[in-house]
Design a protein around this motif. Sequence first.
Motif, PDB file in Angstrom:
ATOM      1  N   LYS A   1      44.451  29.420  52.044  1.00  0.00           N
ATOM      2  CA  LYS A   1      43.568  30.516  52.445  1.00  0.00           C
ATOM      3  C   LYS A   1      42.887  31.089  51.208  1.00  0.00           C
ATOM      4  O   LYS A   1      43.524  31.263  50.164  1.00  0.00           O
ATOM      5  N   GLY A   2      41.584  31.371  51.320  1.00  0.00           N
ATOM      6  CA  GLY A   2      40.821  31.914  50.206  1.00  0.00           C
ATOM      7  C   GLY A   2      40.090  33.188  50.592  1.00  0.00           C
ATOM      8  O   GLY A   2      39.751  33.398  51.763  1.00  0.00           O
ATOM      9  N   TYR A   3      39.825  34.030  49.574  1.00  0.00           N
ATOM     10  CA  TYR A   3      39.194  35.331  49.837  1.00  0.00           C
ATOM     11  C   TYR A   3      38.423  35.785  48.604  1.00  0.00           C
ATOM     12  O   TYR A   3      38.851  35.555  47.465  1.00  0.00           O
ATOM     13  N   TYR A   4      37.282  36.439  48.834  1.00  0.00           N
ATOM     14  CA  TYR A   4      36.565  37.116  47.750  1.00  0.00           C
ATOM     15  C   TYR A   4      35.895  38.358  48.327  1.00  0.00           C
ATOM     16  O   TYR A   4      35.546  38.413  49.510  1.00  0.00           O
ATOM     17  N   ALA A   5      35.719  39.367  47.477  1.00  0.00           N
ATOM     18  CA  ALA A   5      35.233  40.659  47.957  1.00  0.00           C
ATOM     19  C   ALA A   5      33.719  40.735  48.036  1.00  0.00           C
ATOM     20  O   ALA A   5      33.169  41.517  48.808  1.00  0.00           O
ATOM     21  N   GLY A   6      33.016  39.940  47.233  1.00  0.00           N
ATOM     22  CA  GLY A   6      31.559  39.994  47.219  1.00  0.00           C
ATOM     23  C   GLY A   6      31.041  40.609  45.933  1.00  0.00           C
ATOM     24  O   GLY A   6      31.793  41.130  45.112  1.00  0.00           O
ATOM     25  N   GLY A   7      29.724  40.535  45.734  1.00  0.00           N
ATOM     26  CA  GLY A   7      29.114  41.052  44.521  1.00  0.00           C
ATOM     27  C   GLY A   7      28.397  39.952  43.762  1.00  0.00           C
ATOM     28  O   GLY A   7      28.351  38.797  44.189  1.00  0.00           O
ATOM     29  N   SER A   8      27.830  40.297  42.607  1.00  0.00           N
ATOM     30  CA  SER A   8      27.103  39.311  41.804  1.00  0.00           C
ATOM     31  C   SER A   8      28.071  38.293  41.214  1.00  0.00           C
ATOM     32  O   SER A   8      29.236  38.594  40.955  1.00  0.00           O
ATOM     33  N   VAL A   9      27.562  37.073  40.999  1.00  0.00           N
ATOM     34  CA  VAL A   9      28.414  35.971  40.545  1.00  0.00           C
ATOM     35  C   VAL A   9      27.778  35.273  39.355  1.00  0.00           C
ATOM     36  O   VAL A   9      26.573  35.006  39.345  1.00  0.00           O
ATOM     37  N   THR A  10      28.603  34.976  38.342  1.00  0.00           N
ATOM     38  CA  THR A  10      28.201  34.109  37.231  1.00  0.00           C
ATOM     39  C   THR A  10      29.176  32.952  37.185  1.00  0.00           C
ATOM     40  O   THR A  10      30.391  33.160  37.120  1.00  0.00           O
ATOM     41  N   HIS A  11      28.651  31.721  37.219  1.00  0.00           N
ATOM     42  CA  HIS A  11      29.509  30.543  37.252  1.00  0.00           C
ATOM     43  C   HIS A  11      29.862  30.083  35.845  1.00  0.00           C
ATOM     44  O   HIS A  11      29.087  30.258  34.901  1.00  0.00           O
ATOM     45  N   SER A  12      31.049  29.464  35.722  1.00  0.00           N
ATOM     46  CA  SER A  12      31.554  29.014  34.427  1.00  0.00           C
ATOM     47  C   SER A  12      31.202  27.559  34.188  1.00  0.00           C
ATOM     48  O   SER A  12      30.584  26.901  35.020  1.00  0.00           O
ATOM     49  N   ASN A  13      31.651  27.046  33.029  1.00  0.00           N
ATOM     50  CA  ASN A  13      31.425  25.646  32.677  1.00  0.00           C
ATOM     51  C   ASN A  13      32.734  24.884  32.788  1.00  0.00           C
ATOM     52  O   ASN A  13      33.717  25.224  32.147  1.00  0.00           O
ATOM     53  N   ALA A  14      32.757  23.837  33.613  1.00  0.00           N
ATOM     54  CA  ALA A  14      33.996  23.126  33.908  1.00  0.00           C
ATOM     55  C   ALA A  14      34.590  22.437  32.691  1.00  0.00           C
ATOM     56  O   ALA A  14      35.798  22.419  32.508  1.00  0.00           O
ATOM     57  N   VAL A  15      33.746  21.848  31.838  1.00  0.00           N
ATOM     58  CA  VAL A  15      34.266  21.082  30.711  1.00  0.00           C
ATOM     59  C   VAL A  15      34.962  21.991  29.707  1.00  0.00           C
ATOM     60  O   VAL A  15      36.101  21.764  29.312  1.00  0.00           O
ATOM     61  N   ASN A  16      34.291  23.049  29.270  1.00  0.00           N
ATOM     62  CA  ASN A  16      34.911  23.970  28.320  1.00  0.00           C
ATOM     63  C   ASN A  16      36.175  24.587  28.898  1.00  0.00           C
ATOM     64  O   ASN A  16      37.159  24.799  28.212  1.00  0.00           O
ATOM     65  N   TRP A  17      36.116  24.862  30.167  1.00  0.00           N
ATOM     66  CA  TRP A  17      37.242  25.464  30.869  1.00  0.00           C
ATOM     67  C   TRP A  17      38.448  24.543  30.830  1.00  0.00           C
ATOM     68  O   TRP A  17      39.560  24.942  30.545  1.00  0.00           O
ATOM     69  N   GLY A  18      38.200  23.246  31.089  1.00  0.00           N
ATOM     70  CA  GLY A  18      39.281  22.269  31.076  1.00  0.00           C
ATOM     71  C   GLY A  18      39.910  22.136  29.708  1.00  0.00           C
ATOM     72  O   GLY A  18      41.128  22.067  29.570  1.00  0.00           O
ATOM     73  N   LEU A  19      39.080  22.112  28.657  1.00  0.00           N
ATOM     74  CA  LEU A  19      39.608  22.007  27.304  1.00  0.00           C
ATOM     75  C   LEU A  19      40.465  23.218  26.968  1.00  0.00           C
ATOM     76  O   LEU A  19      41.509  23.106  26.339  1.00  0.00           O
ATOM     77  N   THR A  20      40.029  24.393  27.398  1.00  0.00           N
ATOM     78  CA  THR A  20      40.812  25.605  27.146  1.00  0.00           C
ATOM     79  C   THR A  20      42.174  25.514  27.807  1.00  0.00           C
ATOM     80  O   THR A  20      43.200  25.820  27.204  1.00  0.00           O
ATOM     81  N   LEU A  21      42.192  25.043  29.053  1.00  0.00           N
ATOM     82  CA  LEU A  21      43.466  24.919  29.758  1.00  0.00           C
ATOM     83  C   LEU A  21      44.385  23.935  29.059  1.00  0.00           C
ATOM     84  O   LEU A  21      45.579  24.152  28.928  1.00  0.00           O
ATOM     85  N   GLY A  22      43.811  22.813  28.593  1.00  0.00           N
ATOM     86  CA  GLY A  22      44.623  21.827  27.902  1.00  0.00           C
ATOM     87  C   GLY A  22      45.247  22.396  26.644  1.00  0.00           C
ATOM     88  O   GLY A  22      46.407  22.141  26.331  1.00  0.00           O
ATOM     89  N   GLN A  23      44.489  23.193  25.909  1.00  0.00           N
ATOM     90  CA  GLN A  23      45.007  23.785  24.681  1.00  0.00           C
ATOM     91  C   GLN A  23      46.068  24.836  24.978  1.00  0.00           C
ATOM     92  O   GLN A  23      47.090  24.915  24.308  1.00  0.00           O
ATOM     93  N   VAL A  24      45.845  25.623  26.019  1.00  0.00           N
ATOM     94  CA  VAL A  24      46.805  26.673  26.366  1.00  0.00           C
ATOM     95  C   VAL A  24      48.146  26.081  26.756  1.00  0.00           C
ATOM     96  O   VAL A  24      49.207  26.553  26.359  1.00  0.00           O
ATOM     97  N   ASN A  25      48.108  25.000  27.532  1.00  0.00           N
ATOM     98  CA  ASN A  25      49.347  24.408  28.012  1.00  0.00           C
ATOM     99  C   ASN A  25      49.997  23.484  26.997  1.00  0.00           C
ATOM    100  O   ASN A  25      51.127  23.051  27.192  1.00  0.00           O
ATOM    101  N   GLY A  26      49.277  23.151  25.932  1.00  0.00           N
ATOM    102  CA  GLY A  26      49.878  22.372  24.860  1.00  0.00           C
ATOM    103  C   GLY A  26      50.183  20.940  25.219  1.00  0.00           C
ATOM    104  O   GLY A  26      51.118  20.342  24.702  1.00  0.00           O
ATOM    105  N   HIS A  27      49.394  20.347  26.111  1.00  0.00           N
ATOM    106  CA  HIS A  27      49.630  18.965  26.511  1.00  0.00           C
ATOM    107  C   HIS A  27      48.475  18.093  26.045  1.00  0.00           C
ATOM    108  O   HIS A  27      47.344  18.539  25.932  1.00  0.00           O
ATOM    109  N   SER A  28      48.782  16.832  25.814  1.00  0.00           N
ATOM    110  CA  SER A  28      47.735  15.871  25.472  1.00  0.00           C
ATOM    111  C   SER A  28      47.367  15.085  26.719  1.00  0.00           C
ATOM    112  O   SER A  28      48.050  15.154  27.727  1.00  0.00           O
TER     113      SER A  28
END
Length: 276
Positions: A74-101
């Motif tokens: 199930k998903g939910y959002y309240a509404g309002g203006s939206v700015t979308h992120s960048n998937a590639v940079n986001w993925g690299l950040t997650l990889g670094q945070v979790n410390g996995h190769s």
Amino acid sequence: MRVAFREGEKKIYRADLEDVTTDKQQGFEYKEVIISSDPTSASNHVAKLTSTEPLGMLRNLEVSKGDVVKVKVKGYYAGGSVTHSNAVNWGLTLGQVNGHSNSGEISTENTPFLLNLGLSITPNNGGNNPNATVPSGYLKLVFYKKDGTPVTASLQIAHLSPGAGQWQDLELTYTATERGYLQAFVANESDQEVFFDDMVVEHTPQLIVQENHYYPFGMNLRGIEKQGKPEHRYQYNAGTELEKSFELNWHETIYRRYDAQLGRFHGIDELAPLMP
């Protein structure tokens, strides 16, 4: 010999974020920091995903060819203006945070580095919602081969739909075309808060088929056989059990053991004295 048997009944895994220990026993992984009150009912707990904590519940499954996996959330959002992120940079950040190769064979454990792969194979904002006014909250399925290679053609994604201020159902179904690992997760690639709750994963194994072929004295022709999972060990000689402990590869007959590699029995036939 061709043997068909069913591996097991449908298994259902749930994560409702009411008890972290229970959710992890069900095989789900997520950071506890994402747990928040339900925006529509303060007594319930949900996952709140933001630009700083974009990853929600994640579940890995080992699958075989023909297995069917259905995932609902199930998903939910309240509404309002939206700015979308960048998937590639986001993925690299997650990889670094979790410390996995991104190397090495995948296990059935919920290794967070797999999400990095899942995001990296959808560059150019691949996770963004087609509707620019709706947050990029989504449910995604990614299939990986046994060696950890992602199969881009297998990727499935279900986005949130227009309809702010109300819970909506996201659902995906995947049928495995080969053995490997299927990863299901929810995420948010926008700056607006997105909430997820009640993630359910249903895994239905297919009918497993095993084929065995033999040399004249019963040794397996490994190169042309098809192994079931788990392997059916009652094979040669009217279905005697193949004993693989200590790499013996003996057949357990009623009265003695038979070695197909030698074409001989180990031990004397207990009924031999009855023969003339």
